[in-house]
Motif scaffolding. Structure first.
Motif, mmCIF file in Angstrom:
data_model
loop_
_atom_site.group_PDB
_atom_site.id
_atom_site.type_symbol
_atom_site.label_atom_id
_atom_site.label_comp_id
_atom_site.label_asym_id
_atom_site.label_seq_id
_atom_site.Cartn_x
_atom_site.Cartn_y
_atom_site.Cartn_z
ATOM 1 N N ILE A 12 68.704 65.401 90.699
ATOM 2 C CA ILE A 12 67.798 65.716 89.589
ATOM 3 C C ILE A 12 66.578 66.471 90.100
ATOM 4 O O ILE A 12 66.120 67.449 89.505
ATOM 5 C CB ILE A 12 67.376 64.420 88.872
ATOM 6 C CG1 ILE A 12 68.581 63.796 88.167
ATOM 7 C CG2 ILE A 12 66.262 64.698 87.860
ATOM 8 C CD1 ILE A 12 68.314 62.411 87.591
ATOM 9 N N GLY A 13 66.046 66.016 91.254
ATOM 10 C CA GLY A 13 64.900 66.706 91.842
ATOM 11 C C GLY A 13 65.224 68.141 92.226
ATOM 12 O O GLY A 13 64.418 69.050 92.016
ATOM 13 N N CYS A 14 66.433 68.363 92.757
ATOM 14 C CA CYS A 14 66.855 69.725 93.124
ATOM 15 C C CYS A 14 66.991 70.599 91.883
ATOM 16 O O CYS A 14 66.683 71.797 91.920
ATOM 17 C CB CYS A 14 68.176 69.674 93.882
ATOM 18 S SG CYS A 14 68.070 68.965 95.534
ATOM 19 N N ALA A 15 67.465 70.010 90.777
ATOM 20 C CA ALA A 15 67.616 70.782 89.545
ATOM 21 C C ALA A 15 66.270 71.193 88.972
ATOM 22 O O ALA A 15 66.143 72.240 88.339
ATOM 23 C CB ALA A 15 68.411 69.970 88.516
ATOM 24 N N GLY B 192 62.414 74.937 95.142
ATOM 25 C CA GLY B 192 61.951 74.739 96.507
ATOM 26 C C GLY B 192 62.650 73.572 97.173
ATOM 27 O O GLY B 192 63.077 73.665 98.330
ATOM 28 N N LEU B 193 62.766 72.449 96.445
ATOM 29 C CA LEU B 193 63.471 71.287 96.997
ATOM 30 C C LEU B 193 64.938 71.608 97.229
ATOM 31 O O LEU B 193 65.523 71.187 98.232
ATOM 32 C CB LEU B 193 63.329 70.097 96.045
ATOM 33 C CG LEU B 193 64.022 68.798 96.482
ATOM 34 C CD1 LEU B 193 63.459 68.310 97.807
ATOM 35 C CD2 LEU B 193 63.869 67.717 95.403
ATOM 36 N N GLN B 194 65.543 72.373 96.312
ATOM 37 C CA GLN B 194 66.949 72.740 96.482
ATOM 38 C C GLN B 194 67.155 73.568 97.748
ATOM 39 O O GLN B 194 68.132 73.368 98.477
ATOM 40 C CB GLN B 194 67.440 73.532 95.268
ATOM 41 C CG GLN B 194 68.899 73.980 95.393
ATOM 42 C CD GLN B 194 69.354 74.777 94.205
ATOM 43 O OE1 GLN B 194 70.245 74.370 93.472
ATOM 44 N NE2 GLN B 194 68.750 75.946 94.001
ATOM 45 N N LYS B 195 66.226 74.479 98.029
ATOM 46 C CA LYS B 195 66.347 75.302 99.231
ATOM 47 C C LYS B 195 66.226 74.471 100.501
ATOM 48 O O LYS B 195 66.797 74.831 101.543
ATOM 49 C CB LYS B 195 65.279 76.398 99.212
ATOM 50 C CG LYS B 195 65.516 77.459 98.137
ATOM 51 C CD LYS B 195 64.399 78.492 98.130
ATOM 52 C CE LYS B 195 64.629 79.534 97.043
ATOM 53 N NZ LYS B 195 63.523 80.532 96.994
#
Length: 279
Positions: A112-115, A119-122
């Protein structure tokens, strides 16, 4: 002129030594929690008579899935019982369920945080690539160093190996929610939490469940490797058969793993189908 070798191995061992010295109570608490959970589930499964458990699993398979899945569950689990691997199969199921629950508890919020944050997804994506491509045996070294031999390092290794699909597909499922629905929710004044729990998660649920399904299968694939460091269950029977070159025993134990894998896979697949149909 040869370039000097980077001391990556020494750096890793330095970090490992620092963690052992400074995070001992944390690792001890994790070991106690995970060990108690696995042993508690295993004892609970084995406390119920095997034939009654077979009936309960069959009813669950029929309620979630179809008649054919229920029939396979009935015949498959009775075969496991007949071969004498019931107790060890329940130990394996306890290990897999514990690893899968930990993976979901950590993986879904991280997805959920990555979605929500590119920046977190990277940051997370290359870490997941590393976790999925690193040989599973490498996970066992720090796991044994921090948690000693037994079922706990097996669970930790299974979590590391199995958690990436849950994170990736949670991220994907939420990102695939139609933008016009998100805009409509914003227009009606939905808070971020309302939008998440009443719109995004329900629509993304089939995709998230597909990730959970893959996590369960990957966790189950680790049972033989986990047996090499003291984890009990059917994996230990397979490992002993390999070391003693007992083909027949290995085939029987492997058959128990296959039966358990098919049952878990079909049940979770039908949960995905039911989610898509809105049941």
């Amino acid at each position: 002129m040869d370039l000097p070798k980077l001391p990556i191995g020494r750096w890793v061992e330095t970090v490992e030594g620092w963690l052992e010295s400074n995070a001992g109570p944390l690792f001890k608490g994790i070991k106690t929690l995970i060990g108690s959970t696995v042993n508690g589930l295993s004892d609970a499964f084995n406390a119920v008579p095997a034939l009654l458990m077979i009936v309960l699993f069959t009813v669950l398979a029929y309620w979630i899935g179809r008649t054919r899945i229920a029939l396979f569950t009935l015949l498959g689990l009775y075969l496991v019982y007949n071969l004498g691997y019931w107790e060890h199969t329940m130990e394996t199921l306890a290990l897999v369920l514990t690893a899968s629950v930990i993976s979901v508890v950590i993986g879904v919020p991280l997805g959920i945080g990555c979605a929500r944050s590119n920046g977190l997804q990277k940051i997370v994506t290359p870490v997941l690539d590393f976790m999925q491509t690193m040989p599973a045996f490498v996970y066992l070294l720090p796991a044994v160093a921090f948690f000693s031999l037994g079922v706990v390092p097996g669970v930790i290794a299974s979590v590391i190996f199995g958690i990436p699909p849950t994170i990736r597909l949670t991220n994907l499922g939420i990102r695939q929610v139609p933008g016009d629905l998100v805009e409509a929710a914003d227009a009606f004044g939905s808070t971020p939490m309302q939008k998440l729990f009443k719109l995004q998660l329900p629509i993304a649920a089939p995709t998230i469940m597909a990730g959970v399904n893959q996590t369960i299968m990957l966790s189950l694939s680790m049972v033989v490797i986990a047996s090499m460091i003291g984890a009990q269950g059917v994996g230990a029977d397979v490992y002993r058969a390999v070391t003693q070159a007992k083909t027949g025993v290995g085939f029987e134990a492997g058959l128990a793993v296959v039966v358990l894998a098919i049952i878990l896979d079909r049940i979770t697949q039908n949960l995905i189908t039911n989610k898509r149909k809105g049941k």
